[in-house]
Enzyme design. Structure first.
Site, mmCIF file in Angstrom:
data_model
loop_
_atom_site.group_PDB
_atom_site.id
_atom_site.type_symbol
_atom_site.label_atom_id
_atom_site.label_comp_id
_atom_site.label_asym_id
_atom_site.label_seq_id
_atom_site.Cartn_x
_atom_site.Cartn_y
_atom_site.Cartn_z
ATOM 1 N N GLY A 1 0.774 -1.237 0.000
ATOM 2 C CA GLY A 1 0.000 0.000 0.000
ATOM 3 C C GLY A 1 0.804 1.284 0.000
ATOM 4 N N SER A 2 2.055 1.250 -0.501
ATOM 5 C CA SER A 2 2.850 2.480 -0.428
ATOM 6 C C SER A 2 2.261 3.593 -1.314
ATOM 7 C CB SER A 2 4.310 2.210 -0.796
ATOM 8 O OG SER A 2 4.459 1.950 -2.164
ATOM 9 N N ASN A 3 1.659 3.236 -2.431
ATOM 10 C CA ASN A 3 1.036 4.281 -3.271
ATOM 11 C C ASN A 3 -0.181 4.897 -2.585
ATOM 12 O OD1 ASN A 3 2.315 4.736 -6.037
ATOM 13 N ND2 ASN A 3 2.408 2.507 -5.817
ATOM 14 N N MET B 1 -4.341 -6.317 -7.088
ATOM 15 C CA MET B 1 -3.867 -7.344 -8.015
ATOM 16 C C MET B 1 -4.973 -8.250 -8.548
ATOM 17 S SD MET B 1 -1.021 -6.411 -8.621
ATOM 18 C CE MET B 1 0.608 -5.855 -8.217
ATOM 19 N N LEU C 1 -10.375 -6.104 -12.586
ATOM 20 C CA LEU C 1 -11.782 -5.728 -12.434
ATOM 21 C C LEU C 1 -12.592 -6.260 -13.609
ATOM 22 C CD1 LEU C 1 -11.455 -1.978 -11.338
ATOM 23 C CD2 LEU C 1 -11.690 -3.990 -9.875
ATOM 24 N N HIS D 1 0.813 1.681 -12.828
ATOM 25 C CA HIS D 1 1.441 0.472 -13.362
ATOM 26 C C HIS D 1 2.940 0.727 -13.497
ATOM 27 C CE1 HIS D 1 1.664 -3.285 -15.574
ATOM 28 N NE2 HIS D 1 2.446 -2.676 -16.459
ATOM 29 N N GLU E 1 6.633 6.508 -9.015
ATOM 30 C CA GLU E 1 5.201 6.217 -8.798
ATOM 31 C C GLU E 1 4.647 7.125 -7.702
ATOM 32 O OE1 GLU E 1 4.003 2.097 -8.320
ATOM 33 O OE2 GLU E 1 5.778 1.406 -9.376
HETATM 34 C C1 GAR Z 1 3.371 -0.855 -7.473
HETATM 35 O O1 GAR Z 1 4.653 -0.956 -8.016
HETATM 36 C C2 GAR Z 1 2.336 -0.744 -8.576
HETATM 37 O O2 GAR Z 1 2.788 -0.021 -9.677
HETATM 38 C C3 GAR Z 1 2.140 -2.201 -8.941
HETATM 39 O O3 GAR Z 1 2.144 -2.871 -7.712
HETATM 40 C C4 GAR Z 1 2.956 -2.171 -6.785
HETATM 41 C C5 GAR Z 1 2.145 -1.906 -5.546
HETATM 42 O O4 GAR Z 1 2.934 -1.317 -4.573
HETATM 43 N N1 GAR Z 1 0.909 -2.392 -9.659
HETATM 44 C C6 GAR Z 1 0.770 -3.242 -10.671
HETATM 45 O O5 GAR Z 1 1.659 -3.977 -11.052
HETATM 46 C C7 GAR Z 1 -0.596 -3.235 -11.309
HETATM 47 N N2 GAR Z 1 -0.561 -3.868 -12.594
HETATM 48 P P1 GAR Z 1 2.270 -0.611 -3.332
HETATM 49 O O6 GAR Z 1 1.300 -1.642 -2.717
HETATM 50 O O7 GAR Z 1 3.407 -0.334 -2.414
HETATM 51 O O8 GAR Z 1 1.557 0.622 -3.794
#
Ligand code: GAR
Length: 212
Positions: A23-25, A101, A104, A120, A185
């Site tokens: 969940g860092s984003n 992940m 949808l 992404h 990101e």
């Molecule tokens: C991130 O790198 C995001 O870009 C990727 O999962 C990671 C989640 O990190 N998303 C995908 O690959 C979607 N196709 P986070 O949980 O720390 O945000």
């Protein structure tokens, strides 16, 4: 036929974040909300994983969270229908996929056209799917990066809102490249959400323009 034009609403937004992992984003978006950089509130953090670290962090930050166990639903349609009900009940303006992940269903995407964003870790339309940092290294491309885009029924293919490029270095591993992409990101995702509720995102068919 002329392309349909969409302009994002200038308003105090109601956001739902969907995540499956650390969940860092989501955290960066919430930080920007708390700092007053984004005119919105995070109304709900949803996960398909009960033990997702991001869900725990959301709880610690005092946000409402929801986990639904997909095994208790007969199929993906029913599962997504339940999420749609929860979304509508809370009058959500924007759904932010933040490491969610699960793909949808097309009916979910259609129900919230131009109201679902995703991040992404590649420069779309190159490298959709999973393990894309390793794939970029293996292909020998000189640059990868990240993309914030609107979600459409086709996976990883909706209109591109913002991108950031990251050079691939000779000694890069999946981990080192992922870490450098993640830094970008964390910049472009909150920025895209900020622009959205400033009414500055204009979509002409597949192309997105940022209003000055
Ligand atoms: C991130 O790198 C995001 O870009 C990727 O999962 C990671 C989640 O990190 N998303 C995908 O690959 C979607 N196709 P986070 O949980 O720390 O945000």
């Amino acid at each position: 036929m002329a392309d349909e034009i969409f302009v994002s609403p200038k308003k105090h937004g109601r956001i739902m974040a969907l995540l499956s992992g650390r969940g860092s984003n989501f955290i960066k978006i919430h930080d920007a909300v708390r700092a007053g950089d984004i005119d919105a509130e995070i109304v709900l953090v949803f996960s398909n994983k009960e033990d997702a670290p991001g869900l725990r962090i959301a709880r610690e930050r005092g946000l409402e969270t929801l986990f639904l166990n997909s095994k208790l639903y007969p199929d993906k349609e029913e599962y997504d229908r339940e999420i749609i009900r929860e979304t509508r009940r809370r009058e959500i303006d924007l759904i932010c996929l933040a490491g969610y992940m699960k793909v949808l269903t097309p009916s979910f995407c259609d129900a919230f056209k131009h109201r679902i964003m995703n991040i992404h870790p590649a420069l779309l339309p190159s490298f959709p799917g999973l393990h894309v940092q390793q794939k970029a290294i293996d292909w020998g491309v000189r640059f990868s990066g990240c993309t914030v885009h609107f979600v459409a029924a086709e996976v990883d293919m909706g209109p591109i809102i913002l991108q950031a490029a990251v050079p691939i270095l000779r000694d890069d591993t999946e981990e080192s490249l992922s870490a450098r992409i993640l830094i970008e990101e964390h910049k472009i995702y909150p920025e895209a959400v900020r622009l959205y509720f400033e009414g500055k995102i204009e979509v002409h068919g597949r192309r997105v323009f940022i209003r000055e």
